[in-house]
Structure formats: structure tokens, C-alpha cells
Scaffold this motif. Structure first.
Motif, PDB file in Angstrom:
ATOM      1  N   TRP A  52      40.089  31.835  31.434  1.00  0.00           N
ATOM      2  CA  TRP A  52      39.538  32.439  32.660  1.00  0.00           C
ATOM      3  C   TRP A  52      38.627  33.625  32.334  1.00  0.00           C
ATOM      4  CZ3 TRP A  52      40.544  37.259  35.070  1.00  0.00           C
ATOM      5  CH2 TRP A  52      40.116  37.365  36.398  1.00  0.00           C
ATOM      6  N   ARG A  53      39.026  34.431  31.358  1.00  0.00           N
ATOM      7  CA  ARG A  53      38.272  35.634  31.018  1.00  0.00           C
ATOM      8  C   ARG A  53      37.004  35.327  30.222  1.00  0.00           C
ATOM      9  NH1 ARG A  53      43.493  39.120  28.927  1.00  0.00           N
ATOM     10  NH2 ARG A  53      44.155  39.944  30.958  1.00  0.00           N
ATOM     11  N   HIS A  59      36.424  30.029  34.836  1.00  0.00           N
ATOM     12  CA  HIS A  59      36.498  31.082  35.851  1.00  0.00           C
ATOM     13  C   HIS A  59      36.050  30.537  37.208  1.00  0.00           C
ATOM     14  CE1 HIS A  59      36.563  35.549  36.645  1.00  0.00           C
ATOM     15  NE2 HIS A  59      35.969  35.096  37.741  1.00  0.00           N
ATOM     16  N   GLU A  63      38.417  29.867  40.565  1.00  0.00           N
ATOM     17  CA  GLU A  63      38.071  30.543  41.813  1.00  0.00           C
ATOM     18  C   GLU A  63      37.802  29.543  42.937  1.00  0.00           C
ATOM     19  OE1 GLU A  63      34.869  33.267  41.310  1.00  0.00           O
ATOM     20  OE2 GLU A  63      36.236  34.945  40.915  1.00  0.00           O
ATOM     21  N   HIS A  68      44.249  31.993  40.249  1.00  0.00           N
ATOM     22  CA  HIS A  68      44.141  33.033  39.237  1.00  0.00           C
ATOM     23  C   HIS A  68      45.215  32.723  38.195  1.00  0.00           C
ATOM     24  CE1 HIS A  68      44.606  36.991  37.321  1.00  0.00           C
ATOM     25  NE2 HIS A  68      43.364  37.227  37.729  1.00  0.00           N
TER      26      HIS A  68
END
Length: 353
Positions: A52-53, A59, A63, A68
Motif C-alpha cells: 500500500w505504501r 494504493h 482505496e 486500508h
């Protein structure tokens, strides 16, 4: 570094010297089911956050579904997250799905799928250490010993896996024969010259070897073979029995997925010979309905989905392998076993979806 402990040890602040001292331990291979589930949950949370990062595609996908990484509270919550497949790998070819900067990638490997944009898989140094450890674990579970010689039948690129086999063999103080031969007659000559104890081969290559030995009137007992590790396609029980009888060896199933790790995801254990044990401490398995994507309970046949739990360069969240199989309880290890359908059975299940 210890492929089983580095990810967790680093979060505890252990120094490099202590990590080196742990280098040859492989405690998770035989851990309890409760310990395994705890490791899986912690590593799965890390993998989701890492993707995700550092990967914009993940990501955006998370979303879009209102998710999350913190939404994963238990292993079953993984079913809420999106899939990835070869179409995404090809679309973002070659490096857009990588989660680390280029200077941290120490190995690149192509998944040769016949397309002009075959997916490229990257490894950090720690990813490579994990690969070496899991292949060594697989070879050890198959009965490999220090001093054994291994040969990839059909040439070093026959399974697209020689790099990992080399790394794992070195960990066990085994030697991978560096020569390649594509013709059956040349392969027989190399087997007679080098006398390996273990082969890594496809079923078709083993069948061709048996035919060539008989054509040359060479008895299987003239070779030092005791084991063949069969991959990547599944092999029927009838064909395995035929190969064992004609070659005077035992056979075990070796499991890998080119886009994840090949080999090194699972190994049939010598003491039980009852299907591939998945190395669940690094790859979390699911079985889904191939049409709806709905998770299926253990024991049900469906499409195999795998999530990487420790991969740094190219994390894979819910990768659809296209393989058809079912998950069964562990026997030789607490980790679950994978039974894959072969031939017409797998084709029928895919087409019915």
C-alpha cells in the motif's frame, strides 16, 4: 540472513551480528499451528502495508474498495482485498509494481509466458535469501543430503528454476551439475558421467529419459539416481508409478509459481508422500471459485490464490495462479497440503466456471 526470522527480527531491533548467528535455523518449518497462524497474521499485515505504501497500483486498488491495510484484523479479512493476475503484471511491465528502488534489486528474472511483455520478477537481497532458504527446505524435505549432486533434466532452463535450485543446493552443501543437454541421448551420457542422486524434471522429460535408457539398453541401476522432483505441471498417480518403476526411483512433487517463486513455494515431503506441503510462513494460500472469486473452504476444489508474506521487491497480494486444487490438513508439517487436479479434470473445472 535467516529467511524465516529476518522480517520479524528486524522489527524487534536485533542487530546484524545476532541475525547472522541465526542463519541456519529453520524453526518455522516445524512450528505449531498456533505459532504459524500468529506469524502469518503479522507478516500479512506487513505485506499489505508494504504494498500500500510503496506501489501506487495497490494504493489505488485498496482505496477504490474503501480498504486500508489496518482493516486486516484476522487472516479471513484478506478475502476483502483485490486480486492481482498476469494481466496486471503485463500491463505494468516491467517495473511499475516494484515496491523498492532500483538499487535494492539484486536479481531480475523473466516469467516466460510467450508474450512480448513477459512479467519481470525482482528480488532484493533478502528476497534472494528467502528463496535460498525455502529451496533448501524443499530439498531437505525431499531427502537431499550434503554431498548429493543434482541435475535439472532438459537443461538448466528446463523449469526456469535453476537459479533458485543453485541457491538452495549450496545451502545444503549439494552440487548442481552445471552442464545442460537438450537431447535425451546427451542427457543419458551426462547422467552416466556425473552420477547425480537427484533430478529436477518435468514428467515429460522423465518419460523421455526412461525411453532413451531402454533404447540404449542401459539399466536404471547403472545410475545413482534415487529421487526425482517433478514440476511444474502436476503428474497423475499412474504416470508417477510408471516412472518410478521404469527408472527405479522415488518421485516427489515440487511446487512453484513463476510470478512468485519457482521453485520454493511447496514440496512433497519424503516421509509422507501425500501431496505438496505449502510453505505457509511465506505464502498464504486461498482457494476461490474461479468464476465468482468467492473463497471456498478447505477441501473444496477451486483456483489457487497465493499472497506473499515476506517479499520486498515485488509483493503479491492475492495472486491468481490459474492452478486448480484444494487445501488439505497438514501431515508431515503443520502447514497445509495442496492437491492439484491433473489433465482433463482441471480443464473441465476451469471451463465450467
Amino acid at each position: 540472513m535467516n529467511a524465516n526470522t529476518q522480517l520479524d527480527a528486524s522489527t524487534l531491533g536485533l542487530n546484524e551480528q545476532r541475525l547472522r548467528a541465526l542463519a541456519h535455523r529453520d524453526t518455522l518449518e516445524t512450528c505449531s499451528l498456533d505459532q504459524l497462524r500468529d506469524v502469518q497474521l503479522r507478516r500479512l499485515r506487513w505485506s499489505l502495508k508494504h504494498a500500500w505504501r510503496n506501489v501506487p497500483w495497490y494504493h489505488h486498488q485498496f482505496e477504490a474498495q474503501g480498504l486500508h491495510p489496518e482493516d486486516l484484523q484476522q487472516l479471513e479479512d484478506l478475502a476483502r482485498f483485490p486480486f492481482i493476475g498476469n494481466a496486471e503484471l503485463q500491463h505494468h511491465y516491467p517495473f511499475e509494481l516494484f515496491a523498492v528502488p532500483a538499487h535494492q534489486v539484486v536479481r531480475l528474472q523473466a516469467c516466460n509466458d510467450g508474450s512480448a511483455r513477459s512479467p519481470v520478477i525482482g528480488y532484493t537481497r533478502n528476497d534472494q535469501e528467502v528463496w535460498a532458504a525455502l529451496v533448501a527446505r524443499s530439498l531437505r524435505a525431499a531427502g537431499a543430503h550434503a554431498g548429493d549432486r543434482l541435475y535439472v533434466l532438459g537443461g538448466q532452463d528446463a523449469l526456469g528454476a535453476s537459479g533458485g535450485i543453485q541457491l538452495g543446493a549450496e545451502r545444503l552443501n549439494c552440487a548442481l551439475i552445471p552442464l545442460a543437454a537438450r537431447q535425451a541421448g546427451q542427457q543419458v551420457r551426462l547422467l552416466c558421467d556425473f552420477q547425480p542422486q537427484m533430478l529436477i524434471a518435468t514428467p515429460s522429460h522423465l518419460l523421455a529419459l526412461a525411453n532413451e535408457l531402454e533404447r540404449q539398453n542401459i539399466a536404471a541401476s547403472a545410475l545413482s539416481l534415487r529421487m526425482a522432483l517433478i514440476g511444474p505441471q502436476p503428474c497423475s498417480s499412474a504416470l508417477r508409478q510408471e516412472l518410478e518403476q521404469r527408472l527405479g526411483i522415488q518421485t516427489l512433487a515440487l511446487y512453484g509459481v513463476p510470478a512468485l517463486m519457482d521453485p520454493g513455494i511447496g514440496m512433497e515431503c519424503l516421509e509422507t508422500r501425500d501431496g505438496v506441503t505449502l510453505w505457509e510462513d511465506h505464502f498464504y494460500p486461498e482457494i476461490i471459485d474461479p468464476d465468482s472469486g468467492t473463497p471456498l473452504p478447505d477441501g473444496s476444489f477451486g483456483e489457487v490464490v497465493l499472497t506473499s508474506l515476506s517479499r520486498e521487491a515485488l509483493p503479491m497480494i492475492r495472486y491468481r495462479t490459474g492452478d486448480i486444487g484444494r487445501l488439505l490438513p497438514g501431515t508431515a508439517r503443520s502447514m497445509r497440503r495442496l492437491e492439484r487436479l491433473t489433465g482433463n479434470s482441471a480443464t473441465t473445472l476451469r471451463q465450467s466456471a
